[in-house]
Design a protein around this motif. Structure first.
Motif, mmCIF file in Angstrom:
data_model
loop_
_atom_site.group_PDB
_atom_site.id
_atom_site.type_symbol
_atom_site.label_atom_id
_atom_site.label_comp_id
_atom_site.label_asym_id
_atom_site.label_seq_id
_atom_site.Cartn_x
_atom_site.Cartn_y
_atom_site.Cartn_z
ATOM 1 N N HIS A 78 0.863 -1.139 0.156
ATOM 2 C CA HIS A 78 -0.120 -0.039 -0.039
ATOM 3 C C HIS A 78 0.964 1.145 0.061
ATOM 4 O O HIS A 78 2.090 1.311 0.226
ATOM 5 C CB HIS A 78 -1.035 0.042 1.199
ATOM 6 C CG HIS A 78 -0.397 0.274 2.406
ATOM 7 N ND1 HIS A 78 -0.071 -0.515 3.516
ATOM 8 C CD2 HIS A 78 -0.138 1.358 3.110
ATOM 9 C CE1 HIS A 78 0.711 0.178 4.364
ATOM 10 N NE2 HIS A 78 0.290 1.393 4.182
ATOM 11 N N ILE A 79 0.347 2.312 -0.309
ATOM 12 C CA ILE A 79 1.094 3.658 -0.578
ATOM 13 C C ILE A 79 0.582 4.522 0.507
ATOM 14 O O ILE A 79 -0.642 4.836 1.040
ATOM 15 C CB ILE A 79 0.728 4.310 -1.997
ATOM 16 C CG1 ILE A 79 1.100 3.316 -3.086
ATOM 17 C CG2 ILE A 79 1.473 5.619 -1.996
ATOM 18 C CD1 ILE A 79 0.637 4.133 -4.470
ATOM 19 N N SER A 80 1.775 4.874 1.240
ATOM 20 C CA SER A 80 1.326 5.884 2.503
ATOM 21 C C SER A 80 1.838 7.222 2.266
ATOM 22 O O SER A 80 2.844 7.494 1.422
ATOM 23 C CB SER A 80 2.031 5.178 3.539
ATOM 24 O OG SER A 80 1.501 4.028 4.288
ATOM 25 N N TRP A 90 -5.285 -1.811 -1.567
ATOM 26 C CA TRP A 90 -5.962 -2.581 -2.547
ATOM 27 C C TRP A 90 -7.201 -3.241 -1.608
ATOM 28 O O TRP A 90 -6.912 -3.908 -0.633
ATOM 29 C CB TRP A 90 -4.978 -3.766 -2.882
ATOM 30 C CG TRP A 90 -5.674 -4.749 -3.987
ATOM 31 C CD1 TRP A 90 -6.087 -6.013 -3.623
ATOM 32 C CD2 TRP A 90 -6.212 -4.404 -5.250
ATOM 33 N NE1 TRP A 90 -6.463 -6.526 -4.733
ATOM 34 C CE2 TRP A 90 -6.642 -5.640 -5.710
ATOM 35 C CE3 TRP A 90 -5.952 -3.319 -6.258
ATOM 36 C CZ2 TRP A 90 -7.230 -5.667 -7.367
ATOM 37 C CZ3 TRP A 90 -6.514 -3.424 -7.375
ATOM 38 C CH2 TRP A 90 -7.187 -4.539 -7.798
ATOM 39 N N ASP A 91 -8.334 -2.946 -2.287
ATOM 40 C CA ASP A 91 -9.472 -3.561 -1.857
ATOM 41 C C ASP A 91 -10.119 -5.048 -2.533
ATOM 42 O O ASP A 91 -10.344 -4.991 -3.730
ATOM 43 C CB ASP A 91 -10.807 -2.628 -1.687
ATOM 44 C CG ASP A 91 -11.959 -3.152 -1.163
ATOM 45 O OD1 ASP A 91 -12.144 -4.510 -1.140
ATOM 46 O OD2 ASP A 91 -12.681 -2.350 -0.738
ATOM 47 N N ARG A 96 -10.130 -3.034 -6.597
ATOM 48 C CA ARG A 96 -9.781 -1.592 -6.650
ATOM 49 C C ARG A 96 -8.695 -1.228 -5.917
ATOM 50 O O ARG A 96 -8.952 -1.768 -4.524
ATOM 51 C CB ARG A 96 -10.874 -0.972 -7.153
ATOM 52 C CG ARG A 96 -12.066 -1.102 -7.893
ATOM 53 C CD ARG A 96 -12.918 -0.329 -8.081
ATOM 54 N NE ARG A 96 -12.692 1.062 -8.824
ATOM 55 C CZ ARG A 96 -12.351 1.436 -9.948
ATOM 56 N NH1 ARG A 96 -12.723 0.501 -10.923
ATOM 57 N NH2 ARG A 96 -11.923 2.610 -10.604
ATOM 58 N N TRP A 97 -8.032 -0.121 -6.096
ATOM 59 C CA TRP A 97 -7.332 0.701 -5.138
ATOM 60 C C TRP A 97 -8.213 1.528 -4.400
ATOM 61 O O TRP A 97 -9.122 2.384 -5.290
ATOM 62 C CB TRP A 97 -6.120 1.168 -5.934
ATOM 63 C CG TRP A 97 -5.011 0.456 -6.474
ATOM 64 C CD1 TRP A 97 -4.949 -0.141 -7.418
ATOM 65 C CD2 TRP A 97 -4.235 -0.164 -5.467
ATOM 66 N NE1 TRP A 97 -3.708 -1.076 -7.480
ATOM 67 C CE2 TRP A 97 -3.225 -0.980 -6.461
ATOM 68 C CE3 TRP A 97 -3.724 -0.113 -4.107
ATOM 69 C CZ2 TRP A 97 -2.045 -1.701 -5.635
ATOM 70 C CZ3 TRP A 97 -2.542 -0.619 -3.661
ATOM 71 C CH2 TRP A 97 -1.711 -1.422 -4.524
ATOM 72 N N PRO A 108 -14.348 -2.687 7.033
ATOM 73 C CA PRO A 108 -14.127 -3.956 7.174
ATOM 74 C C PRO A 108 -12.793 -4.527 6.904
ATOM 75 O O PRO A 108 -12.151 -4.042 6.127
ATOM 76 C CB PRO A 108 -15.086 -4.869 6.458
ATOM 77 C CG PRO A 108 -15.177 -3.921 5.275
ATOM 78 C CD PRO A 108 -15.303 -2.658 5.847
ATOM 79 N N PRO A 109 -11.955 -5.568 7.682
ATOM 80 C CA PRO A 109 -10.668 -5.619 7.345
ATOM 81 C C PRO A 109 -10.923 -6.624 5.783
ATOM 82 O O PRO A 109 -11.693 -6.998 5.618
ATOM 83 C CB PRO A 109 -10.328 -6.961 8.368
ATOM 84 C CG PRO A 109 -11.547 -7.322 8.836
ATOM 85 C CD PRO A 109 -12.719 -6.123 8.737
ATOM 86 N N LEU A 110 -9.669 -6.502 5.081
ATOM 87 C CA LEU A 110 -9.644 -7.244 3.856
ATOM 88 C C LEU A 110 -9.942 -8.491 4.095
ATOM 89 O O LEU A 110 -9.010 -8.958 4.751
ATOM 90 C CB LEU A 110 -8.251 -6.667 3.190
ATOM 91 C CG LEU A 110 -8.086 -5.415 2.778
ATOM 92 C CD1 LEU A 110 -6.722 -5.109 2.166
ATOM 93 C CD2 LEU A 110 -9.147 -4.552 2.277
#
Length: 204
Positions: A78-80, A90-91, A96-97, A108-110
């Motif tokens: 992921h991008i921070s 990423w979902d 999708r991002w 909700p958690p992935l």
């Protein structure tokens, strides 16, 4: 006399008072400027729409650069941002991002299982070895209890060697391409893709 003053004078000659002539000119110039902005934005959108997906992705990252927003890609992909509040993640459910915020506690958690998460993490470590080594060192000091797999992982070969041990070095990048660490009981370094932290005193 400037072009603007010439335009004002022309309106005055046409019967408009000086103040009203200047207001009319300001309004017209403002509309023209706005129209120029709109045309520029439309041209930029048209260019973006006809560009390749990779070019659009680069444009998105450059938008952050142009806004002077520092960001980096974490080892998990992921991008921070430097603020630590917003992230691009990423979902899997939506494929999708998505932009997430730390205050989005109701998200909700992935839905990703341990094996799949491990595979994603190993892929990121391979792609960004220096970042992976820095991330490891920030949370796993020398002496961290680990399970290490020299050569291969059990997901790839059920007969692989399994070492319940501790690290004896910080992580580093070997040959500019592989994030590695050294562990007790093994003479060679081991790729971070094949090293899993374990709880202190955890089962062997």
């Amino acid at each position: 006399m400037s072009a603007r003053e010439n335009a004002v004078q022309s309106l005055i000659n046409g019967g408009y008072p000086d103040r009203q002539a200047r207001e009319i000119l300001s309004l017209v110039c403002g509309e023209a400027q706005n129209e120029g902005y709109r045309r520029g934005e439309a041209a930029a959108r048209a260019k973006l729409e006809t560009s390749s997906p990779w070019e659009r992705a680069v444009a998105g990252l450059n938008a952050l650069v142009e806004a002077h927003i520092d960001f980096w890609i974490e080892p998990d992909g992921h991008i921070s941002g430097s603020s630590g509040v917003e992230h691009i993640e990423w979902d899997r459910k939506a494929s999708r991002w998505v932009l997430t915020h730390d205050e989005d506690e109701d998200l909700p958690p992935l839905p990703i299982d341990t094996a799949e998460r491990a595979a994603v993490d190993r892929s990121i470590i391979d792609q960004f070895p220096a970042t992976a080594a820095d991330k490891w060192n920030a949370t796993h000091p020398e002496g961290t209890p680990v399970v290490a797999y020299p050569g291969c992982r059990p997901e790839d070969d059920s007969k692989c060697t399994r070492l319940v041990t501790r690290t004896r070095s910080a992580a580093s990048v070997l040959g500019g391409h592989t994030a590695v660490v050294w562990v007790e009981g093994h003479s060679a370094c081991i790729s971070l893709t094949n090293v899993d932290p374990r709880p202190e005193g955890g089962a062997s």
